[in-house]
Scaffold this motif. Structure first.
Motif, PDB file in Angstrom:
ATOM      1  N   PRO A  85       0.808  -1.234   0.000  1.00 36.87           N
ATOM      2  CA  PRO A  85       0.000   0.000   0.000  1.00 36.87           C
ATOM      3  C   PRO A  85       0.840   1.284   0.000  1.00 36.87           C
ATOM      4  O   PRO A  85       0.323   2.356  -0.257  1.00 36.87           O
ATOM      5  CB  PRO A  85      -0.813  -0.103   1.298  1.00 36.87           C
ATOM      6  N   LEU A  86       2.142   1.171   0.260  1.00 40.77           N
ATOM      7  CA  LEU A  86       2.998   2.353   0.318  1.00 40.77           C
ATOM      8  C   LEU A  86       3.424   2.854  -1.058  1.00 40.77           C
ATOM      9  O   LEU A  86       3.865   3.984  -1.192  1.00 40.77           O
ATOM     10  CB  LEU A  86       4.247   2.062   1.156  1.00 40.77           C
ATOM     11  N   TYR A  87       3.318   2.002  -2.089  1.00 38.75           N
ATOM     12  CA  TYR A  87       3.815   2.400  -3.406  1.00 38.75           C
ATOM     13  C   TYR A  87       2.882   1.949  -4.524  1.00 38.75           C
ATOM     14  O   TYR A  87       2.033   1.090  -4.337  1.00 38.75           O
ATOM     15  CB  TYR A  87       5.246   1.902  -3.647  1.00 38.75           C
ATOM     16  N   HIS A  88       3.063   2.577  -5.683  1.00 32.52           N
ATOM     17  CA  HIS A  88       2.272   2.263  -6.875  1.00 32.52           C
ATOM     18  C   HIS A  88       2.897   1.088  -7.606  1.00 32.52           C
ATOM     19  O   HIS A  88       4.107   1.071  -7.837  1.00 32.52           O
ATOM     20  CB  HIS A  88       2.238   3.460  -7.836  1.00 32.52           C
ATOM     21  N   GLY A  89       2.081   0.122  -8.001  1.00 32.50           N
ATOM     22  CA  GLY A  89       2.549  -0.978  -8.830  1.00 32.50           C
ATOM     23  C   GLY A  89       3.556  -1.872  -8.141  1.00 32.50           C
ATOM     24  O   GLY A  89       3.704  -1.858  -6.927  1.00 32.50           O
ATOM     25  N   HIS A  90       4.250  -2.642  -8.958  1.00 37.61           N
ATOM     26  CA  HIS A  90       5.286  -3.545  -8.467  1.00 37.61           C
ATOM     27  C   HIS A  90       6.647  -2.860  -8.567  1.00 37.61           C
ATOM     28  O   HIS A  90       6.849  -2.020  -9.439  1.00 37.61           O
ATOM     29  CB  HIS A  90       5.321  -4.827  -9.309  1.00 37.61           C
ATOM     30  N   PRO A  91       7.596  -3.239  -7.690  1.00 35.09           N
ATOM     31  CA  PRO A  91       8.957  -2.732  -7.860  1.00 35.09           C
ATOM     32  C   PRO A  91       9.484  -3.152  -9.241  1.00 35.09           C
ATOM     33  O   PRO A  91       9.158  -4.235  -9.725  1.00 35.09           O
ATOM     34  CB  PRO A  91       9.750  -3.411  -6.748  1.00 35.09           C
ATOM     35  N   GLU A  92      10.264  -2.282  -9.843  1.00 31.93           N
ATOM     36  CA  GLU A  92      10.880  -2.599 -11.135  1.00 31.93           C
ATOM     37  C   GLU A  92      12.303  -3.087 -10.881  1.00 31.93           C
ATOM     38  O   GLU A  92      13.132  -2.339 -10.366  1.00 31.93           O
ATOM     39  CB  GLU A  92      10.902  -1.362 -12.028  1.00 31.93           C
ATOM     40  N   VAL A  93      12.566  -4.331 -11.229  1.00 33.36           N
ATOM     41  CA  VAL A  93      13.872  -4.944 -11.003  1.00 33.36           C
ATOM     42  C   VAL A  93      14.774  -4.680 -12.202  1.00 33.36           C
ATOM     43  O   VAL A  93      14.359  -4.823 -13.357  1.00 33.36           O
ATOM     44  CB  VAL A  93      13.736  -6.466 -10.785  1.00 33.36           C
ATOM     45  N   GLU A  94      16.010  -4.281 -11.913  1.00 34.19           N
ATOM     46  CA  GLU A  94      17.022  -4.071 -12.951  1.00 34.19           C
ATOM     47  C   GLU A  94      18.311  -4.735 -12.494  1.00 34.19           C
ATOM     48  O   GLU A  94      18.713  -4.574 -11.329  1.00 34.19           O
ATOM     49  CB  GLU A  94      17.256  -2.575 -13.184  1.00 34.19           C
ATOM     50  N   LEU A  95      18.941  -5.489 -13.370  1.00 32.57           N
ATOM     51  CA  LEU A  95      20.161  -6.214 -13.036  1.00 32.57           C
ATOM     52  C   LEU A  95      21.282  -5.771 -13.967  1.00 32.57           C
ATOM     53  O   LEU A  95      21.077  -5.632 -15.173  1.00 32.57           O
ATOM     54  CB  LEU A  95      19.929  -7.727 -13.180  1.00 32.57           C
ATOM     55  N   PHE A  96      22.474  -5.551 -13.389  1.00 31.33           N
ATOM     56  CA  PHE A  96      23.599  -5.034 -14.163  1.00 31.33           C
ATOM     57  C   PHE A  96      24.876  -5.801 -13.858  1.00 31.33           C
ATOM     58  O   PHE A  96      25.193  -6.045 -12.695  1.00 31.33           O
ATOM     59  CB  PHE A  96      23.861  -3.554 -13.819  1.00 31.33           C
ATOM     60  N   GLU A  97      25.622  -6.141 -14.903  1.00 33.26           N
ATOM     61  CA  GLU A  97      26.948  -6.730 -14.755  1.00 33.26           C
ATOM     62  C   GLU A  97      27.978  -5.634 -15.013  1.00 33.26           C
ATOM     63  O   GLU A  97      27.829  -4.825 -15.924  1.00 33.26           O
ATOM     64  CB  GLU A  97      27.159  -7.857 -15.770  1.00 33.26           C
ATOM     65  N   SER A  98      29.017  -5.624 -14.227  1.00 27.77           N
ATOM     66  CA  SER A  98      30.062  -4.626 -14.383  1.00 27.77           C
ATOM     67  C   SER A  98      30.878  -4.887 -15.649  1.00 27.77           C
ATOM     68  O   SER A  98      31.276  -6.019 -15.914  1.00 27.77           O
ATOM     69  CB  SER A  98      30.992  -4.669 -13.166  1.00 27.77           C
ATOM     70  N   VAL A  99      31.112  -3.829 -16.406  1.00 21.10           N
ATOM     71  CA  VAL A  99      31.993  -3.926 -17.568  1.00 21.10           C
ATOM     72  C   VAL A  99      33.229  -3.055 -17.396  1.00 21.10           C
ATOM     73  O   VAL A  99      34.211  -3.221 -18.109  1.00 21.10           O
ATOM     74  CB  VAL A  99      31.264  -3.569 -18.888  1.00 21.10           C
ATOM     75  N   LEU A 100      33.176  -2.115 -16.437  1.00 22.86           N
ATOM     76  CA  LEU A 100      34.311  -1.256 -16.143  1.00 22.86           C
ATOM     77  C   LEU A 100      34.162  -0.748 -14.721  1.00 22.86           C
ATOM     78  O   LEU A 100      33.104  -0.275 -14.331  1.00 22.86           O
ATOM     79  CB  LEU A 100      34.367  -0.062 -17.105  1.00 22.86           C
ATOM     80  N   GLU A 101      35.221  -0.852 -13.940  1.00 18.61           N
ATOM     81  CA  GLU A 101      35.251  -0.315 -12.582  1.00 18.61           C
ATOM     82  C   GLU A 101      36.519   0.509 -12.436  1.00 18.61           C
ATOM     83  O   GLU A 101      37.589   0.064 -12.826  1.00 18.61           O
ATOM     84  CB  GLU A 101      35.264  -1.450 -11.550  1.00 18.61           C
ATOM     85  N   LEU A 102      36.380   1.709 -11.864  1.00 18.20           N
ATOM     86  CA  LEU A 102      37.522   2.568 -11.610  1.00 18.20           C
ATOM     87  C   LEU A 102      37.589   2.872 -10.115  1.00 18.20           C
ATOM     88  O   LEU A 102      36.557   3.063  -9.481  1.00 18.20           O
ATOM     89  CB  LEU A 102      37.411   3.871 -12.380  1.00 18.20           C
ATOM     90  N   ASN A 103      38.794   2.960  -9.580  1.00 17.64           N
ATOM     91  CA  ASN A 103      38.918   3.331  -8.163  1.00 17.64           C
ATOM     92  C   ASN A 103      39.075   4.858  -8.057  1.00 17.64           C
ATOM     93  O   ASN A 103      39.024   5.565  -9.065  1.00 17.64           O
ATOM     94  CB  ASN A 103      40.098   2.579  -7.503  1.00 17.64           C
ATOM     95  N   ALA A 104      39.271   5.359  -6.849  1.00 18.22           N
ATOM     96  CA  ALA A 104      39.355   6.799  -6.610  1.00 18.22           C
ATOM     97  C   ALA A 104      40.514   7.453  -7.356  1.00 18.22           C
ATOM     98  O   ALA A 104      40.506   8.663  -7.593  1.00 18.22           O
ATOM     99  CB  ALA A 104      39.459   7.088  -5.120  1.00 18.22           C
ATOM    100  N   LEU A 105      41.516   6.679  -7.724  1.00 17.90           N
ATOM    101  CA  LEU A 105      42.654   7.212  -8.461  1.00 17.90           C
ATOM    102  C   LEU A 105      42.441   7.159  -9.974  1.00 17.90           C
ATOM    103  O   LEU A 105      43.322   7.529 -10.742  1.00 17.90           O
ATOM    104  CB  LEU A 105      43.921   6.434  -8.087  1.00 17.90           C
ATOM    105  N   GLY A 106      41.251   6.672 -10.393  1.00 14.96           N
ATOM    106  CA  GLY A 106      40.970   6.575 -11.816  1.00 14.96           C
ATOM    107  C   GLY A 106      41.546   5.336 -12.454  1.00 14.96           C
ATOM    108  O   GLY A 106      41.557   5.198 -13.671  1.00 14.96           O
ATOM    109  N   GLU A 107      42.021   4.423 -11.641  1.00 14.99           N
ATOM    110  CA  GLU A 107      42.623   3.191 -12.146  1.00 14.99           C
ATOM    111  C   GLU A 107      41.552   2.104 -12.239  1.00 14.99           C
ATOM    112  O   GLU A 107      40.632   2.043 -11.410  1.00 14.99           O
ATOM    113  CB  GLU A 107      43.729   2.720 -11.213  1.00 14.99           C
ATOM    114  N   ALA A 108      41.690   1.240 -13.245  1.00 16.75           N
ATOM    115  CA  ALA A 108      40.776   0.115 -13.361  1.00 16.75           C
ATOM    116  C   ALA A 108      40.910  -0.783 -12.149  1.00 16.75           C
ATOM    117  O   ALA A 108      42.024  -1.089 -11.713  1.00 16.75           O
ATOM    118  CB  ALA A 108      41.060  -0.662 -14.628  1.00 16.75           C
ATOM    119  N   ALA A 109      39.768  -1.150 -11.592  1.00 17.06           N
ATOM    120  CA  ALA A 109      39.774  -2.000 -10.389  1.00 17.06           C
ATOM    121  C   ALA A 109      39.825  -3.469 -10.766  1.00 17.06           C
ATOM    122  O   ALA A 109      39.469  -3.867 -11.827  1.00 17.06           O
ATOM    123  CB  ALA A 109      38.540  -1.707  -9.553  1.00 17.06           C
TER     124      ALA A 109
END
Length: 109
Positions: A85-109
């Motif tokens: 009752p708190l929200y409209h409709g069903h939650p919308e599920v989205e799934l993501f696989e990482s293709v690029l990760e960078l750390n705080a130094l801008g380096e690929a993780a």
């Protein structure tokens, strides 16, 4: 890295209760192999709702899928239907696989 996201359209006036439910629920996530982090995000206000997103980060898709078949998942979602009752409709599920990760130094993780 794997990210699982749910979007909720929370009815105006229900935001405080929606956030309380999430704050007080027993997620069981800390005990699940491959779990990295969780966040509940509050987004833009629309005409009839406020957008929220919950997301979990996992070490891998396999870890996420194992969690969805676990007792921890069933326990965490046992009372979820009572919050509809708190929200409209069903939650919308989205799934993501990482293709690029960078750390705080801008380096690929």
């Amino acid at each position: 890295m794997f990210l699982a996201m749910n979007r909720f359209k929370v009815k105006h006036g229900s935001e405080t209760e929606f956030e309380r439910v999430w704050r007080e629920r027993d997620t069981h996530l800390a005990t699940v192999p491959g779990f990295v982090s969780f966040a509940l995000l509050r987004g833009a206000e629309r005409e009839d709702h406020t957008l929220y997103s919950s997301h979990t980060i996992w070490a891998s898709r396999a870890d996420f899928e194992a969690w969805t078949h676990s007792e921890a998942f069933r326990s965490a979602h046992r009372n979820a239907g009572g919050n509809k009752p708190l929200y409209h409709g069903h939650p919308e599920v989205e799934l993501f696989e990482s293709v690029l990760e960078l750390n705080a130094l801008g380096e690929a993780a």
